[in-house]
Design a protein around this motif. Sequence first.
Motif: not given
Length: 562
Positions: A33, A383-385, A517
Amino acid sequence: MQIQNPVLPGFNSDPSIIRVEDTYYIATSTFEWFPGVRIHASKDLVHWNLVKNVLDTTAMLDMKGNPSSGGIWAPDLSYADGKFWLIFTDVKITDGNFKDMKNYLTTAETIEGPWSEPVFVNGVGFDASLFHDEDGRKYLVQQTWDHREYHHPFDGITLTEFDTNTMKLKPETARTIFSGTAVKLVEGPHLYKINGEYFLFAAEGGTIFTHQEVVARSKSLNSMSFVVEPDGPFITNFDTPNSYLQKQGHGALVSTPGGEWYYASLTARPWNHDNESATDPRGWSTLGRETSIQKVEWDDAGWPRVVGGHGGQTFVEAPQDAILTDAPVDHAQHDEFNDTILDINWNTLRVPFTEKMGSTGTGKLTLVGQGSLSNTFDLSLIARRWQAFYFDAETKVKFNPYSYQSMAGLTNYYNHSHWSWIFITKNDDGQNVIEVGENKGGLRNGSYTSYLRDNAPVIPEDIEYVYFKSENRKESYTYYYSFDSENWLSTGVTLDAAILSDDYVVREYGGFFTGAYIGLAAVDYSGYDSTAEFDYFDYKELGDHKDINGTISWQKSESRFY
């Protein structure tokens, strides 16, 4: 105050912790990432803020084509000579007998940077750290890789002197200082000098449920002079299967201004399906490997011990001299894309967000369709966690697909072979429709399923925007859609969240080390650049310990069976 573990929830693994005056910093792995290496800061060890993504340009990091779970492994952050030093590894091969990798060094006078252009150090092994000795000498300490099939691949911990005048290693000084215990897989070394002795902290057992951290000490840095701590390991959850925290091991030591000691470790919080044993499988860690902090005391023989036993604790006494740190109460995110730079919580895969992917600003995010979600070269995804077991995420998207090869929507994503999404596409009758697809298991690139192929909802011609939502409820998640943002319709598709975990993927092949994600993506593998427009993104946490009706089902407990 009390530290409540994990302190960095969601995929934040392999913590390297230091203190500079009254501020603590933790650097964590980011693997494929982008940007690479996240740094969080705190003054109390309780509340943490994400303050910097260090490797944020292709001049500093280019991972195009890197395999899933390759890229940045176990960065090491240190402070000496009035500046920060960061060692990081870029792994190019993850399976088979070889682990081609490159270790780099970058420095900065402040944590915000600017950080210097990375200097290549070596490729001997991963998990490298930099030790600054009291006499001014510096040493690279690292796992050593052995590709030979008749040797164990983890060939001990190598120490090599580093020359700050030439900014190069002195390979003639290289020596093995520790070969590990019978547990094998020795990695993640950090070296300290305390009370006149050298203490080596190293991980073993693989970063799974057999993970552990051992400590060895020596009065010198001579080859094989380190003696292992008796009655160890220092920390592990291998023999504490009921603990809320699992997999603790790989990490680093830090002291407070008042002389207290703490250890930051990776950890995981697995859960089980109702029809599964609580211990086999031990569980599915969909939030990835997170960061915990344990208090450390020194016994009469001068060895470090985790307070409460080597299984660690969920709730830990904070430092007596802690300075209250202001930080958000959770990790909620609402983004209307008004800034021309992506929010610090967004990540892309392998390369930075550029005009090739799209643009942001003026109240919208534009994504230009490229390769599929299995593509490791050209992919338009941000995207984010996942940072809570229970959350809702939604978006609003406008998209006119060219054909069924054009898609845009909301995705839950683990890696190139394990993901799902709800998206707009075109059917064979030329209508814009809503589909849910999932890729998982089987072959190296997974096997794909179209869930709505026989009854995909047709988007009315007068509808410009479609709203998508993912309701995530620990063990599973469900996709919804709406044409007016008020009346939400279920797709009828509920998916198993376990598929988006290290523990699921590693059973099929290789080693995988990241976490789930949630994000936005556009695909057009026809090559005609179909473009999607996203109006907003909203991520709202419902709390880690609530059931689907919102009832709190976990209180202050050391057990993971809540």
